[in-house]
Structures are given as C-alpha cells and as structure tokens.
Design a protein around this motif. Structure first.
Motif, mmCIF file in Angstrom:
data_model
loop_
_atom_site.group_PDB
_atom_site.id
_atom_site.type_symbol
_atom_site.label_atom_id
_atom_site.label_comp_id
_atom_site.label_asym_id
_atom_site.label_seq_id
_atom_site.Cartn_x
_atom_site.Cartn_y
_atom_site.Cartn_z
ATOM 1 N N SER A 58 -10.781 4.582 0.369
ATOM 2 C CA SER A 58 -11.251 3.796 1.501
ATOM 3 C C SER A 58 -10.845 4.468 2.800
ATOM 4 O O SER A 58 -9.856 5.207 2.847
ATOM 5 C CB SER A 58 -10.637 2.388 1.437
ATOM 6 O OG SER A 58 -10.879 1.661 2.619
ATOM 7 N N ASP A 59 -11.612 4.183 3.863
ATOM 8 C CA ASP A 59 -11.246 4.689 5.183
ATOM 9 C C ASP A 59 -10.361 3.699 5.938
ATOM 10 O O ASP A 59 -10.031 3.919 7.102
ATOM 11 C CB ASP A 59 -12.494 5.026 6.003
ATOM 12 C CG ASP A 59 -13.413 3.828 6.217
ATOM 13 O OD1 ASP A 59 -13.086 2.713 5.749
ATOM 14 O OD2 ASP A 59 -14.467 4.000 6.859
ATOM 15 N N TRP A 60 -9.951 2.599 5.290
ATOM 16 C CA TRP A 60 -8.983 1.709 5.909
ATOM 17 C C TRP A 60 -7.666 2.460 6.099
ATOM 18 O O TRP A 60 -7.295 3.307 5.287
ATOM 19 C CB TRP A 60 -8.719 0.497 5.026
ATOM 20 C CG TRP A 60 -9.817 -0.516 4.926
ATOM 21 C CD1 TRP A 60 -11.142 -0.322 5.156
ATOM 22 C CD2 TRP A 60 -9.672 -1.880 4.534
ATOM 23 N NE1 TRP A 60 -11.840 -1.480 4.936
ATOM 24 C CE2 TRP A 60 -10.959 -2.456 4.551
ATOM 25 C CE3 TRP A 60 -8.592 -2.672 4.174
ATOM 26 C CZ2 TRP A 60 -11.180 -3.797 4.217
ATOM 27 C CZ3 TRP A 60 -8.808 -4.000 3.838
ATOM 28 C CH2 TRP A 60 -10.094 -4.555 3.867
ATOM 29 N N THR A 61 -6.949 2.140 7.160
ATOM 30 C CA THR A 61 -5.635 2.735 7.365
ATOM 31 C C THR A 61 -4.642 2.139 6.365
ATOM 32 O O THR A 61 -4.921 1.123 5.705
ATOM 33 C CB THR A 61 -5.116 2.460 8.784
ATOM 34 O OG1 THR A 61 -4.889 1.055 8.931
ATOM 35 C CG2 THR A 61 -6.112 2.943 9.835
ATOM 36 N N GLU A 120 -3.907 -1.372 7.362
ATOM 37 C CA GLU A 120 -5.006 -2.281 7.031
ATOM 38 C C GLU A 120 -5.009 -2.618 5.543
ATOM 39 O O GLU A 120 -5.188 -3.779 5.162
ATOM 40 C CB GLU A 120 -6.329 -1.660 7.463
ATOM 41 C CG GLU A 120 -6.525 -1.656 8.979
ATOM 42 C CD GLU A 120 -7.721 -0.852 9.423
ATOM 43 O OE1 GLU A 120 -8.212 -1.094 10.548
ATOM 44 O OE2 GLU A 120 -8.190 0.035 8.676
ATOM 45 N N LEU A 121 -4.798 -1.616 4.702
ATOM 46 C CA LEU A 121 -4.719 -1.895 3.266
ATOM 47 C C LEU A 121 -3.515 -2.759 2.932
ATOM 48 O O LEU A 121 -3.549 -3.551 1.986
ATOM 49 C CB LEU A 121 -4.661 -0.585 2.473
ATOM 50 C CG LEU A 121 -5.969 0.178 2.335
ATOM 51 C CD1 LEU A 121 -5.733 1.533 1.678
ATOM 52 C CD2 LEU A 121 -6.995 -0.622 1.532
ATOM 53 N N LEU A 127 -3.909 -6.576 2.420
ATOM 54 C CA LEU A 127 -4.844 -7.053 1.403
ATOM 55 C C LEU A 127 -4.240 -7.830 0.229
ATOM 56 O O LEU A 127 -4.708 -8.934 -0.084
ATOM 57 C CB LEU A 127 -5.642 -5.858 0.862
ATOM 58 C CG LEU A 127 -6.864 -6.256 0.047
ATOM 59 C CD1 LEU A 127 -8.064 -6.433 0.939
ATOM 60 C CD2 LEU A 127 -7.150 -5.234 -1.030
ATOM 61 N N CYS A 137 0.873 -1.166 0.000
ATOM 62 C CA CYS A 137 0.000 0.000 0.000
ATOM 63 C C CYS A 137 0.909 1.214 0.000
ATOM 64 O O CYS A 137 1.873 1.277 0.777
ATOM 65 C CB CYS A 137 -0.895 0.012 1.234
ATOM 66 S SG CYS A 137 -1.727 1.599 1.515
ATOM 67 N N VAL A 170 -13.524 -3.524 -0.940
ATOM 68 C CA VAL A 170 -13.045 -2.590 0.073
ATOM 69 C C VAL A 170 -13.835 -1.293 0.020
ATOM 70 O O VAL A 170 -14.319 -0.788 1.043
ATOM 71 C CB VAL A 170 -11.543 -2.309 -0.110
ATOM 72 C CG1 VAL A 170 -11.093 -1.161 0.789
ATOM 73 C CG2 VAL A 170 -10.725 -3.557 0.202
ATOM 74 N N ARG A 220 -13.641 -6.735 5.612
ATOM 75 C CA ARG A 220 -12.994 -5.900 6.610
ATOM 76 C C ARG A 220 -11.563 -6.385 6.834
ATOM 77 O O ARG A 220 -11.262 -7.563 6.627
ATOM 78 C CB ARG A 220 -13.780 -5.888 7.919
ATOM 79 C CG ARG A 220 -14.104 -7.246 8.481
ATOM 80 C CD ARG A 220 -14.858 -7.104 9.788
ATOM 81 N NE ARG A 220 -15.528 -8.329 10.172
ATOM 82 C CZ ARG A 220 -15.862 -8.612 11.417
ATOM 83 N NH1 ARG A 220 -15.589 -7.759 12.394
ATOM 84 N NH2 ARG A 220 -16.493 -9.738 11.708
ATOM 85 N N PRO A 221 -10.701 -5.477 7.253
ATOM 86 C CA PRO A 221 -9.290 -5.853 7.405
ATOM 87 C C PRO A 221 -9.064 -6.719 8.630
ATOM 88 O O PRO A 221 -9.805 -6.650 9.613
ATOM 89 C CB PRO A 221 -8.593 -4.501 7.562
ATOM 90 C CG PRO A 221 -9.638 -3.609 8.157
ATOM 91 C CD PRO A 221 -10.943 -4.063 7.563
ATOM 92 N N HIS A 237 -17.316 -1.619 1.399
ATOM 93 C CA HIS A 237 -17.413 -2.125 2.775
ATOM 94 C C HIS A 237 -17.967 -3.553 2.832
ATOM 95 O O HIS A 237 -18.719 -3.901 3.738
ATOM 96 C CB HIS A 237 -18.286 -1.190 3.616
ATOM 97 C CG HIS A 237 -17.883 0.245 3.537
ATOM 98 N ND1 HIS A 237 -16.753 0.741 4.156
ATOM 99 C CD2 HIS A 237 -18.436 1.302 2.875
ATOM 100 C CE1 HIS A 237 -16.637 2.038 3.889
ATOM 101 N NE2 HIS A 237 -17.640 2.401 3.120
#
Length: 358
Positions: free
Chosen positions: A157-160, A163-164, A167, A95, A317, A323-324, A320
C-alpha cells in the motif's frame, strides 16, 4: 550482550505514572513466531481502559469518569480475560517490518511491511476463546514485538506507516461488528461515537457496503464525517427520537451506551439489530425488555473477530476502498501526551505512536 530496546511498560492499574518508558530486552521469537520492528502503533480506548482496570465488574462509570478516580489497585477482573499481566507492554495496533523469523515461521514474511491481527483465536475460529496482543500479551508500544506468524499480514500500500498504524483495532472492530450484524446494502445504520477510531471506521465500512449512514458526534466534526459518507449527522445532545422517529433504523452500532442506550432501542425497527463492542459512556444501562422481545430485536456483543475480518481489511487498503484517518502522531516516549489528547475527544480518527521518533 543482550540487545535492548525502548518500550512503555505498564506497571499496574492506575494513573499515567503507571506508564514507564524504559529500556527492556528485545524479545526472541520462538517456534512459529516472528520479530517485528514496530514502525507505528495506534492509541486506543482499550489501552487506557486496561490501565484503569475499567473492565472490572466493579466499575460502572465511563472511561473518562474512571480516569478521574484513584485506581491504584490491581483488579482481578480488570482486563479483557481477567487480571491483566502487569507489568507488560501494551499496544494493540502494529504496523511494522518483519526482521527475524523463528523456527517453523513463514520465511517469506522477512523484510515485508506488515500489519498484525491483534485478536488471536486461541483454539481456532470454531471456538470463541481469544486473547489480545497488548492486553493479554506484550504489544506494540515498543521498538520490537514478537507475535505468532499466523497473525501477521503483509500489505502492499502507499499508506504511510502511521496511516497503517491506525488500522488494526479500530477497523478490525468495526468490520467485525458489521459482519456479525449482517449489514446489507440500502439498510439504514446509526453509528454512535462516530468521530472516534472505531466510529469513523464504521462509517466508512458501512458506506462501502452501500448502507445509508446516520452518524452521531459532536457538531464540530460533522464536516469530516460527511466526507466519509455519513448522509445524516446529529450532535450527541440532539433528540434522535424526535428527529428520526421510533422504529426508523435497521442497525445501531453503539460503542457509547450509557444513559442514551434506551433511545437506541426505541429507534430500532422490528427485526432490527444493535451491535456493540464497547461502552465508553458507561457499561451499565437501562433496558426495557419489551423493546427487545416485542420487536424481535437482536442484541449482538462482539469481541472475538471472525476469520475474514483481517483479510478483508488488507484487501480494502490495497484496492483503495477505504482511506486512513490519522489525527496526529507522537513519539513513543510521549505516550502520556497522546493518551491525554485522546481523552479530550476533540479529534476525528486515530492518534499513532512512532517508536523510532526521537
């Protein structure tokens, strides 16, 4: 003056002393390539396997078993596509943010947060040939990495970042297996090694398809897997034939293999499938061919990803639908501690390295 960056250079086949945290030049993107500032890089089995030369046909032990042996030799077939290109930078998950675009590369990617598709289909998706970032070319265990722009996907995305970073490899491998095996709604799928990165991703992606999921993992991790959608949970030492009965499963997703592989074959219904992209408990298995041909079973091996895999993941992702599963983070310089924690198998999900963390 040449701009420098920190990276972990894997110098050859062997123990942790082959992981050299040092300064190297920042790569320059060529035609059709982009330079990415790496924000997070996941830790996978494949990086450990490559360092150990586990892909060699001479190795018949599990990943953990191979790690216990002296492997300070460079095996000609120890990597995914033959001999690994030591010294090089591993790291299959990335990421990051695009900071430079070479000639002919998509300029709209600049300053976008992106994920990198690590499986590169050398001659397009009509051919099986492929090579992998972090296994065949330099990867993301560095502060910067250059890649083909065609393999870079912007994600909103609002994933950190961390978290990304969980993936690409795990979820991509899981999604590819389910696509290739053709998992349908209301089918029953059994997932071995369900608490690992690929296994836990498979549980989520199979439930997203409306399948009934049976997960096999250490009992201490069952609560978390139940939250992900596993309907039935078993310990890896349980007698699955006694619990489930022969011919009770439509699909087995097995990246464990080893001594329990014959049990997986007996669990398959007539016309069922077994799909695999790994063999962490041992690559050499016992196979009764009668279980294969008398039941019209299909065995499916997967490495090369289908074209829709990565666009699917980005969609999931951004909408939604998954989820991570972030087990923890480490600074890049602490890669040895990260791999050691990974091999204890006490976690659910993925560990991630942060190249810019002090």
């Amino acid at each position: 003056m040449t701009e420098m960056m920190h990276a972990v250079v894997t110098t050859g086949t062997g123990d942790y002393d082959r992981l050299d945290f040092r300064e190297v030049p920042v790569p320059t993107p060529g035609r059709g390539e982009v330079l990415i500032k790496v924000l997070a890089a996941g830790v996978n089995n494949t990086e450990i396997n490559t360092r150990l030369g586990w892909y060699s046909s001479a190795v018949t032990d599990s990943t953990a078993g191979t790690a216990d042996h002296d492997t300070d030799d460079t095996r000609e077939d120890g990597g995914w596509n033959g001999q690994s290109p030591f010294p090089f930078i591993q790291g299959t998950d990335c990421c990051g943010v695009v900071v430079q675009a070479g000639p002919g590369a998509d300029q709209s990617l600049l300053e976008r947060r992106v994920l990198v598709r690590p499986c590169i289909r050398t001659h397009g998706f009509d051919h099986w040939d492929n090579y992998w970032m972090g296994s065949d070319i330099d990867g993301a265990f560095a502060q910067y990495v250059k890649v083909r722009a065609s393999e870079v996907f912007a994600v909103d995305s609002d994933w950190t970042d961390a978290e990304l970073g969980t993936l690409p490899c795990a979820y991509g491998t899981a999604e590819n297996m389910l696509i290739r095996a053709g998992l349908y709604r209301d089918e029953t799928v059994l997932v071995t090694g369900a608490s690992g990165g690929v296994g836990s991703a498979t549980v989520q992606l199979a439930r997203r398809r409306g399948a009934r999921v049976i997960a096999v993992a250490d009992a201490t991790k069952h609560d978390r897997l139940g939250e992900l959608g596993a309907e039935r949970l078993f310990d890896r030492h349980d007698d699955l034939l006694a619990e489930l009965g022969p011919e009770s499963v439509d699909l087995v997703v097995d990246n464990v293999a080893g001594e329990h592989f014959p049990v997986m074959m007996r669990l398959l219904r007539r016309g069922a499938r077994l799909v695999s992209s790994g063999a962490i408990a041992g690559p050499v298995v016992s196979l009764d061919l009668r279980e294969l041909y008398l039941k019209d079973v299909r065995l499916i091996g997967t490495t090369a990803w289908e074209e829709q895999v990565f666009p699917n993941l980005v969609h999931y992702v951004e909408h939604h639908e998954i989820r991570p599963l972030l087990a923890g983070t480490f600074a890049l310089r602490d890669i040895v501690a990260a791999q050691q924690a990974f091999l204890t198998k006490r976690h659910v999900g993925k560990f991630v390295l942060l190249p810019w963390q002090a």
